[in-house]
Design a protein around this motif. Structure first.
Motif, short mmCIF file in Angstrom:
data_model
loop_
_atom_site.label_atom_id
_atom_site.label_comp_id
_atom_site.label_asym_id
_atom_site.label_seq_id
_atom_site.Cartn_x
_atom_site.Cartn_y
_atom_site.Cartn_z
N ASN A 296 42.90 43.80 44.59
CA ASN A 296 41.77 43.24 45.34
C ASN A 296 40.49 44.04 45.07
O ASN A 296 39.42 43.47 44.87
CB ASN A 296 42.05 43.28 46.85
N ASP A 327 36.45 50.75 47.58
CA ASP A 327 35.91 50.31 46.31
C ASP A 327 34.40 50.18 46.39
O ASP A 327 33.82 50.20 47.48
CB ASP A 327 36.54 48.96 45.90
N ILE A 340 40.67 37.65 56.68
CA ILE A 340 41.30 38.06 55.42
C ILE A 340 42.80 38.32 55.56
O ILE A 340 43.53 38.24 54.58
CB ILE A 340 40.64 39.33 54.81
N TYR A 345 44.55 32.64 53.19
CA TYR A 345 43.08 32.70 53.13
C TYR A 345 42.68 33.41 51.83
O TYR A 345 43.10 34.55 51.58
CB TYR A 345 42.46 33.46 54.33
N THR A 346 41.89 32.75 51.02
CA THR A 346 41.38 33.39 49.81
C THR A 346 39.96 32.93 49.54
O THR A 346 39.60 31.80 49.90
CB THR A 346 42.28 33.07 48.58
N SER A 347 39.16 33.80 48.96
CA SER A 347 37.81 33.37 48.56
C SER A 347 37.78 33.18 47.05
O SER A 347 36.74 33.04 46.45
CB SER A 347 36.78 34.43 48.97
N LYS A 348 39.00 33.20 46.42
CA LYS A 348 39.05 33.20 44.95
C LYS A 348 39.48 31.86 44.36
O LYS A 348 39.89 31.81 43.21
CB LYS A 348 40.00 34.31 44.48
N THR A 353 46.12 33.48 45.78
CA THR A 353 47.03 32.73 46.65
C THR A 353 46.68 32.99 48.12
O THR A 353 47.09 32.26 49.00
CB THR A 353 48.49 33.18 46.46
N GLY A 354 45.95 34.09 48.37
CA GLY A 354 45.63 34.43 49.76
C GLY A 354 46.84 35.03 50.47
O GLY A 354 46.88 35.07 51.70
N LEU A 357 47.11 40.20 51.27
CA LEU A 357 46.88 41.01 52.47
C LEU A 357 47.85 40.64 53.59
O LEU A 357 48.28 41.50 54.36
CB LEU A 357 45.44 40.84 52.96
N1 LIG Z 1 38.39 44.97 48.45
C1 LIG Z 1 37.91 43.80 48.85
N2 LIG Z 1 36.57 43.55 48.81
C2 LIG Z 1 36.07 42.36 49.23
N3 LIG Z 1 36.84 41.32 49.70
C3 LIG Z 1 38.16 41.51 49.74
C4 LIG Z 1 38.78 42.74 49.33
N4 LIG Z 1 40.11 42.62 49.51
C5 LIG Z 1 40.33 41.38 50.00
N5 LIG Z 1 39.17 40.71 50.14
C6 LIG Z 1 39.01 39.32 50.65
O1 LIG Z 1 40.21 38.96 51.31
C7 LIG Z 1 40.74 37.76 50.76
C8 LIG Z 1 42.24 37.73 50.91
O2 LIG Z 1 42.84 38.72 50.11
P1 LIG Z 1 44.35 38.55 49.65
O3 LIG Z 1 44.72 39.73 48.84
O4 LIG Z 1 45.17 38.22 50.84
O5 LIG Z 1 44.31 37.22 48.77
P2 LIG Z 1 43.62 37.00 47.34
O6 LIG Z 1 43.30 38.32 46.73
O7 LIG Z 1 42.50 36.05 47.53
O8 LIG Z 1 44.77 36.28 46.56
P3 LIG Z 1 46.01 37.02 45.81
O9 LIG Z 1 46.24 38.33 46.51
O10 LIG Z 1 47.13 36.09 45.92
O11 LIG Z 1 45.55 37.21 44.42
C9 LIG Z 1 40.24 37.74 49.34
O12 LIG Z 1 40.20 36.44 48.79
C10 LIG Z 1 38.83 38.33 49.52
O13 LIG Z 1 37.93 37.33 49.96
#
Ligand SMILES: Nc1ncnc2c1ncn2[C@@H]1O[C@H](COP(=O)(O)OP(=O)(O)OP(=O)(O)O)[C@@H](O)[C@H]1O
Ligand SMILES: [Mg+2]
Length: 391
Positions: A296, A327, A340, A345-348, A353-354, A357
């Motif tokens: 992340n 970071d 989060i 929930y994902t912003s990607k 996959t969300g 976390l």
């Molecule tokens: N270090 C970070 N800086 C900024 N936003 C973050 C950070 N870590 C997590 N997030 C936010 O939290 C959301 C959820 O994170 P999560 O790891 O659960 O899912 P993801 O990273 O979107 O998908 P996946 O882990 O399956 O690749 C992210 O999409 C992002 O918007």
């Protein structure tokens, strides 16, 4: 509601100045007082100041106390605030009407200050207990929903992983076979065929490229195998016994597994002493959490540029160990600091996959720890993991 360490705020509504002053002098030491001289004023001030309790006279010009109480109970912002009537009306039907419009207590005048104070205190304490129980119930419902989603995910992961594994075994075995055949032909036959068919002949091109493509398929299969096995280990989590675990080793392993995401100008600085107290944990699970957080962080840094820093630090505090992963990315939008953690929930978009976390939260909670997120004042996000030290 005012905080437990603040004086409760009472709204007293009465049209007689003498009554108000008697109540104020009886109550002002232990409470802060808001005064209203009629029913309309009681509702207006109540709406604006959200008191902890209404002390209402019944006979007032305009709206009487009963009507004020009915409107309080119909108002979403006020409906749970306790109401006590304090009145000269002492007939049984007046009191019963008072309770039927939603009052919590009914005191008749002339009153004893000590008894009024005690009954007010009782209602305020009851309200605090109710609020506390409601908050606990809401939190429990949220946790159950979260656990239910994770359990569904675990079952789904186990089923999907099994199906993928079956198909993958064939793809992997056949592509390895292709690589071997290509190598044999390249060594034993290629030159003779090139001599026969001429350079640039499609058969020669096929011999030269097919090995490269087959090797790429083998690599991709390896990657899928890794993903599938992490899904399986997630769904089987809890099966292995926790063991005294050195966090510095987990950090080292996790970084190694993230190298693909870290190669472009991301500086990972690690300060996790090897002699920190161990934690009682399933090391692969802790590694999985760290991999999620490091990936992340790397993805966040990539959002705003190619270079950046990830700091991973560990320290011992009282009876627990704290790991922080921070970071230099854009940070988490303040309104999303709770969201989060939700599964899916994902912003990607399609790239996430969300689940990272949400799974990490589940793992750390199962280890009797806590994981929290915040934004750094200097920019970027910080995740804190606290685990009980196994001393
Ligand atoms: N270090 C970070 N800086 C900024 N936003 C973050 C950070 N870590 C997590 N997030 C936010 O939290 C959301 C959820 O994170 P999560 O790891 O659960 O899912 P993801 O990273 O979107 O998908 P996946 O882990 O399956 O690749 C992210 O999409 C992002 O918007
Ligand atoms: Mg993630």
């Amino acid at each position: 509601m005012s905080k437990t360490n603040e004086k409760p705020r009472l709204l007293i509504a009465d049209d007689e100045a003498a009554n108000i002053s008697a109540l104020v002098s009886a109550l002002r030491d232990e409470n802060s007082i808001i005064i209203a001289r009629n029913g309309i004023e009681a509702l207006e001030r109540g709406n604006a100041m959200l008191p902890d309790l209404f002390l209402l006279d019944i006979k007032m010009p305009g709206l009487d106390g009963y009507e004020v109480c009915r409107r309080i109970r119909a108002n979403p912002a006020l409906k749970t605030v306790p109401v006590i009537f304090i009145t000269a009306l002492d007939a049984e039907q007046d009191e019963s009407l008072g309770f039927s419009v939603g009052a919590n207590d009914y005191i008749t005048k002339p009153f004893s200050p000590a008894i009024v104070r005690a009954r007010i205190k009782t209602q305020i304490e009851l309200k605090r207990h109710r609020d506390h129980l409601e908050a606990l119930a809401e939190e429990r419902a949220r946790q159950l929903l979260h656990a239910e989603r994770l359990a569904t995910l675990g079952t789904l992961a186990a089923g999907v992983a099994h199906e993928i594994n079956n198909a993958l075994t064939s793809v992997s075995a056949f592509s390895e076979m292709l690589v071997r055949i290509q190598r044999k032909i390249a060594v034993e036959e290629r030159d003779r065929l090139e001599h026969q068919l001429g350079a640039g002949n499609p058969v020669i091109t096929f011999i030269d490229t097919c090995g490269k493509y087959a090797a790429a398929i083998v690599d991709a299969c390896d990657r899928i195998t890794r993903i599938v096995s992490s899904m399986q280990s997630y769904s089987k989590r809890g099966a292995d016994k926790p063991q005294p675990t050195v966090l510095a080793d987990c950090v080292k392993n996790a970084i190694q597994l993230c190298v693909n995401n870290l190669k472009y100008g991301i500086d990972v600085r690690v300060d996790v002493p090897g002699d920190l107290p161990r934690v009682l944990a399933q090391p692969q699970q802790i590694e999985q959490v760290l991999i999620n957080l490091i990936n992340n962080a790397a993805q966040a840094i990539n959002e705003i540029g190619k270079t950046g820093v990830i700091n991973i630090a560990g320290r011992h505090a009282d009876d627990h160990v704290v790991l922080t992963i921070e970071d230099s990315g854009p940070g988490i939008p303040p309104g999303k600091l709770d969201t989060i953690w939700e599964a899916f929930y994902t912003s990607k978009g399609d790239k996430g996959t969300g689940l990272g976390l949400s799974i990490s939260h589940g793992i750390i909670t199962e280890h009797h720890g806590r994981i929290t997120a915040e934004n750094r004042t200097e920019g970027g996000a910080r995740f804190n993991i606290t685990l009980p030290a196994n001393i």
